[in-house]
Structure formats: structure tokens, C-alpha cells
Design an enzyme around this catalytic site. Structure first.
Site, short mmCIF file in Angstrom:
data_model
loop_
_atom_site.label_atom_id
_atom_site.label_comp_id
_atom_site.label_asym_id
_atom_site.label_seq_id
_atom_site.Cartn_x
_atom_site.Cartn_y
_atom_site.Cartn_z
N ASN A 63 91.51 -27.85 -37.33
CA ASN A 63 92.18 -28.27 -35.96
C ASN A 63 92.33 -29.48 -35.66
O ASN A 63 91.75 -30.94 -36.18
CB ASN A 63 90.78 -27.76 -35.15
CG ASN A 63 90.76 -28.81 -33.42
OD1 ASN A 63 92.31 -29.62 -33.20
ND2 ASN A 63 90.22 -29.38 -32.89
N LYS A 81 93.85 -31.66 -34.38
CA LYS A 81 93.82 -32.49 -32.95
C LYS A 81 95.04 -33.43 -32.69
O LYS A 81 95.63 -32.90 -33.09
CB LYS A 81 92.89 -33.22 -33.13
CG LYS A 81 91.34 -32.38 -33.59
CD LYS A 81 89.51 -33.07 -32.56
CE LYS A 81 89.07 -32.72 -33.68
NZ LYS A 81 87.72 -32.12 -33.29
N HIS A 116 87.33 -26.32 -25.78
CA HIS A 116 87.10 -27.35 -27.85
C HIS A 116 85.85 -28.15 -26.71
O HIS A 116 86.74 -28.44 -25.59
CB HIS A 116 87.99 -28.22 -28.29
CG HIS A 116 87.61 -29.12 -29.03
ND1 HIS A 116 87.33 -30.34 -29.25
CD2 HIS A 116 87.33 -28.58 -30.63
CE1 HIS A 116 86.59 -30.42 -30.16
NE2 HIS A 116 87.17 -29.51 -30.91
N SER A 171 80.85 -30.98 -38.78
CA SER A 171 81.07 -31.86 -39.64
C SER A 171 81.28 -30.70 -40.69
O SER A 171 79.68 -30.92 -41.68
CB SER A 171 79.73 -32.70 -39.35
OG SER A 171 80.27 -33.93 -38.49
C1 PEP Z 1 85.78 -29.77 -34.11
O1 PEP Z 1 86.77 -31.27 -33.38
O2 PEP Z 1 86.52 -28.90 -33.80
C2 PEP Z 1 84.76 -30.49 -35.31
C3 PEP Z 1 83.82 -29.21 -36.03
O3 PEP Z 1 84.79 -31.53 -36.06
P1 PEP Z 1 84.47 -32.34 -36.53
O4 PEP Z 1 84.91 -30.91 -38.88
O5 PEP Z 1 85.36 -33.54 -37.44
O6 PEP Z 1 82.95 -32.61 -36.65
#
Ligand code: PEP
Length: 255
Positions: free
Chosen positions: A12, A14, A99, A217
Site C-alpha cells: 500500500n 498510500k 484502511h 510494520s
Molecule cells: C498499512 O498502512 O497498511 C501498514 C501496514 O503500514 P506499515 O507497514 O507502514 O505499518
């Protein structure tokens, strides 16, 4: 790794990447991941880069395109919205819905997400429906209650066949973009809870087919352990999907 369900790992992006940056990223991923057959790989660029990325992966056998959101309406006076027909022009296959950032900033409700999920299936696309508790909710012992409300609410009205084709992303809000990952045990417990709920909503056979991604993460060094859990069927990756090396390593380490 021999899993009951095929892993699905989605990036993603974003609100990141200009068209030029998106092309550089996807072209590197094509090279890095050309041989991977064991995982469904999805990239979800911003709307503005969908056309270019779509053309770049036209010949790719293993990288598919996802969008980060979609309107529940098919056309009309909805300023700023994007509908299924527009996404299908670029061969989008998946749509992230609900999300936690959209639940928080755009105040998206489970009811709205359910209407969007219906529209996504109506267009023969696959929704990736995100659910997850906040830290306060977890600490108050409400994780299961929150997940149950979100899963029931966000999938409301979907048929069994549609649910089987839905990907659920368990993303504890406290783990998103914070560097704090759920432990493998916490992830497995939440995923198993969601699967038991799917058994109650439908039946065992259907619940067994639904792929449940973990998000929060995910990095190259924790992907293998997370993916080895019996009910973890992939990952939704934010930060680490913005760089070809780390996203490719997450995928390779998961196999
Ligand atoms: C997300 O926003 O879907 C996500 C999992 O972000 P990150 O991997 O940066 O925690």
C-alpha cells in the site's frame, strides 16, 4: 513454505510516489520478483499512477494492480470519487477498503465499507477489507469485540461466494507505521479469532478459503515468522513497500 492458502502480499503505497517514482519502483520490482510464483503480489499505487503502473506490469505474470479506495457508487455527481469502471480501465484487480487511516480521517463506517465491498464484488474485483483494534481497545480487553463488530459490519450483505473471494487484512492500529509489530502469537490469535467468526457467519469450508493478511510494520526480518503462522495468509505492507529491496525481501523471505 507449504500453506493451505496461497499467500497474498500487497504493498500500500498510500499518498506516496509521483508517476516517475512509481514507475521506477515497479520496474525494479519486476526485475526482483520475476521468478516468484508462490505468492500473489499486489501493488497499490495512488490513483494518479495507476495508468502508468498498469502499462508497466502488462506483461508481468505475477504482479497485479490494486487501488487504495473506491466509491460505492457507479457514476454521477460525487466530486473527487473514483468508481469501479474507472479502475477496471487500468486492469485493477484488488481494492483496499476501510484502511484504518480512512476509518480515522474520512470517518468511514462499517456500513459504508460494506456498501463499497458489495460494489467491488459487483464489478468482479476483490476487496481487501481492513480491520484492527487501537491500542486503547486492546488494553481495555476489547480486541475481540472490536474485530467482531468490524468483520460483521464490513462484510454485511456479502454472499458466501463473495466472502470467500474477499481478503481480510488484520491491521492492529497500534502497529501501523509505528515500528511496533504484533508478536507472531498476537497475530495468530487475532487471525484465528477472525476465522472462527467466519465459521459462525458461514461455515468451516468457506472460512478455510478466506485469506487473512497481517499488516503493521511488516519488514524483511519479521515476515518469515509472521507468515509461518497457520492463519496468517499474507501481508499488507505500508512503509516497507515503498522501496523495491525491502518489499521484494519481504516476499522472498515469506516463501
Ligand atoms: C498499512 O498502512 O497498511 C501498514 C501496514 O503500514 P506499515 O507497514 O507502514 O505499518
Amino acid at each position: 513454505m507449504n500453506k493451505e492458502r496461497k499467500l497474498i502480499i500487497a504493498g500500500n503505497w498510500k499518498m506516496n510516489k509521483t508517476v516517475a517514482e512509481a514507475l521506477a519502483l515497479v520496474n525494479s520490482l519486476k526485475l526482483e520478483l520475476a521468478k516468484v510464483k508462490e505468492v500473489d503480489i499486489v501493488v497499490c499505487p495512488p490513483f494518479t499512477a495507476l495508468e502508468s503502473v498498469s502499462k508497466a506490469i502488462l506483461e508481468s505474470k505475477n504482479i497485479r494492480l490494486g487501488a487504495q479506495n473506491m466509491s460505492e457508487n457507479n457514476f454521477g455527481a460525487f466530486t473527487g470519487e473514483i468508481c469501479a469502471g474507472m479502475l477496471k480501465e487500468f486492469s485493477v484487480r484488488y481494492v483496499i477498503l476501510g484502511h484504518s487511516e480512512r476509518r480515522q480521517y474520512q470517518k468511514e463506517s462499517n456500513e459504508l465499507i460494506a456498501r463499497k465491498a458489495k460494489a467491488v464484488h459487483g464489478a468482479s474485483l476483490k476487496p481487501i477489507v481492513c480491520v484492527g483494534e487501537t491500542l486503547a481497545e486492546r488494553e481495555a480487553g476489547q480486541m475481540e469485540k472490536v474485530l467482531e463488530t468490524q468483520v460483521r459490519g464490513s462484510l454485511a450483505g456479502l454472499t458466501k461466494e463473495q466472502t470467500v473471494e474477499t481478503i481480510i487484512a488484520y491491521e492492529p492500529v497500534w502497529a501501523i507505521g509505528t515500528g511496533k509489530t504484533a508478536t507472531t502469537q498476537q497475530a495468530q490469535e487475532a487471525h484465528a479469532f477472525i476465522r472462527r467468526l467466519l465459521v459462525k457467519l458461514f461455515d468451516e469450508a468457506a472460512a478455510k478459503k478466506v485469506r487473512i493478511q497481517y499488516g503493521g510494520s511488516v519488514k524483511p526480518n519479521n515476515a518469515k515468522e509472521l507468515m509461518s503462522q497457520p492463519d496468517v495468509d499474507g501481508a499488507l505492507v505500508g512503509g516497507a513497500s515503498l522501496e523495491a529491496r525491502s518489499f521484494a525481501d519481504i516476499i522472498k523471505n515469506s516463501i
